[in-house]
Motif scaffolding. Sequence first.
Motif, PDB file in Angstrom:
ATOM      1  N   ARG A  91     -12.206  -6.020   4.076  1.00 29.45           N
ATOM      2  CA  ARG A  91     -13.610  -6.461   4.002  1.00 29.45           C
ATOM      3  C   ARG A  91     -14.539  -5.517   4.760  1.00 29.45           C
ATOM      4  O   ARG A  91     -15.732  -5.495   4.511  1.00 29.45           O
ATOM      5  CB  ARG A  91     -13.760  -7.876   4.575  1.00 29.45           C
ATOM      6  N   ASP A  92     -13.978  -4.746   5.708  1.00 27.02           N
ATOM      7  CA  ASP A  92     -14.781  -3.820   6.504  1.00 27.02           C
ATOM      8  C   ASP A  92     -14.896  -2.436   5.865  1.00 27.02           C
ATOM      9  O   ASP A  92     -15.551  -1.554   6.417  1.00 27.02           O
ATOM     10  CB  ASP A  92     -14.178  -3.664   7.907  1.00 27.02           C
ATOM     11  N   LEU A  93     -14.253  -2.230   4.720  1.00 22.31           N
ATOM     12  CA  LEU A  93     -14.220  -0.924   4.075  1.00 22.31           C
ATOM     13  C   LEU A  93     -15.063  -0.905   2.813  1.00 22.31           C
ATOM     14  O   LEU A  93     -15.265  -1.928   2.177  1.00 22.31           O
ATOM     15  CB  LEU A  93     -12.776  -0.556   3.704  1.00 22.31           C
ATOM     16  N   SER A  94     -15.512   0.271   2.450  1.00 18.57           N
ATOM     17  CA  SER A  94     -16.245   0.448   1.198  1.00 18.57           C
ATOM     18  C   SER A  94     -15.238   0.471   0.048  1.00 18.57           C
ATOM     19  O   SER A  94     -14.208   1.143   0.124  1.00 18.57           O
ATOM     20  CB  SER A  94     -17.009   1.765   1.232  1.00 18.57           C
ATOM     21  N   SER A  95     -15.553  -0.244  -1.019  1.00 23.64           N
ATOM     22  CA  SER A  95     -14.635  -0.287  -2.166  1.00 23.64           C
ATOM     23  C   SER A  95     -14.532   1.071  -2.860  1.00 23.64           C
ATOM     24  O   SER A  95     -13.621   1.287  -3.652  1.00 23.64           O
ATOM     25  CB  SER A  95     -15.085  -1.354  -3.158  1.00 23.64           C
ATOM     26  N   ASP A  96     -15.429   1.993  -2.550  1.00 22.16           N
ATOM     27  CA  ASP A  96     -15.367   3.346  -3.113  1.00 22.16           C
ATOM     28  C   ASP A  96     -14.244   4.171  -2.489  1.00 22.16           C
ATOM     29  O   ASP A  96     -13.882   5.211  -3.023  1.00 22.16           O
ATOM     30  CB  ASP A  96     -16.680   4.103  -2.858  1.00 22.16           C
ATOM     31  N   LYS A 136      -9.610   7.962  -4.305  1.00 21.78           N
ATOM     32  CA  LYS A 136      -9.491   6.829  -3.401  1.00 21.78           C
ATOM     33  C   LYS A 136      -8.100   6.805  -2.768  1.00 21.78           C
ATOM     34  O   LYS A 136      -7.117   7.199  -3.399  1.00 21.78           O
ATOM     35  CB  LYS A 136      -9.696   5.514  -4.154  1.00 21.78           C
ATOM     36  N   ALA A 137      -8.052   6.306  -1.534  1.00 21.76           N
ATOM     37  CA  ALA A 137      -6.766   6.102  -0.880  1.00 21.76           C
ATOM     38  C   ALA A 137      -6.128   4.846  -1.466  1.00 21.76           C
ATOM     39  O   ALA A 137      -6.824   3.899  -1.829  1.00 21.76           O
ATOM     40  CB  ALA A 137      -6.967   5.932   0.629  1.00 21.76           C
ATOM     41  N   LYS A 138      -4.811   4.859  -1.580  1.00 22.82           N
ATOM     42  CA  LYS A 138      -4.096   3.675  -2.056  1.00 22.82           C
ATOM     43  C   LYS A 138      -3.483   2.999  -0.840  1.00 22.82           C
ATOM     44  O   LYS A 138      -2.921   3.661   0.029  1.00 22.82           O
ATOM     45  CB  LYS A 138      -3.029   4.058  -3.073  1.00 22.82           C
ATOM     46  N   ILE A 139      -3.627   1.669  -0.809  1.00 16.08           N
ATOM     47  CA  ILE A 139      -3.165   0.932   0.366  1.00 16.08           C
ATOM     48  C   ILE A 139      -2.298  -0.258  -0.040  1.00 16.08           C
ATOM     49  O   ILE A 139      -2.392  -0.770  -1.154  1.00 16.08           O
ATOM     50  CB  ILE A 139      -4.352   0.429   1.221  1.00 16.08           C
TER      51      ILE A 139
END
Length: 146
Positions: A91-96, A136-139
């Motif tokens: 929730r603290d990160l940009s979806s981009d 984008k990074a994958k998590i």
Amino acid sequence: NKTIDSVSKFNSTIDAQQNEINRLKEGYDFSIKKHAALALIEINDLVEGFLSENISDVDNEKLSKIDGYVKSNLEDLDIEEFGFKAGLSIRDLSSDEFEIDSVEEIAEDQLHEKIKETTKKGYAFIHKNGKNVIRKAKIKVYKKEN
């Protein structure tokens, strides 16, 4: 006075159009740079994958040179890799900047929607006005069972 006003308006119109041209050119330049960078990023991923395998010292030395060359070129293009620390809330990160690669179900409330790990690094073009994400990074994310 009318002539001066006309010249002033004309100059401001030219300035506005020049600013727009510069903005469009920057976007065009980025799209060209992005295609070249994506190829280097894929090569970087392949080389790092080979380096992580059990290979001979000779192959390791050759691949390390290639790895250094590719990373140097990415650096010259002002492209940086990024990932996220375990425990950060999505929730603290940009979806981009990220893409959820997988989910691990857990029972604890405090871990819900928190990052377990970065499974694949992201890459961004860093410039004076901020950054543009190239990949984008994958998590892997924790999700509370219902």
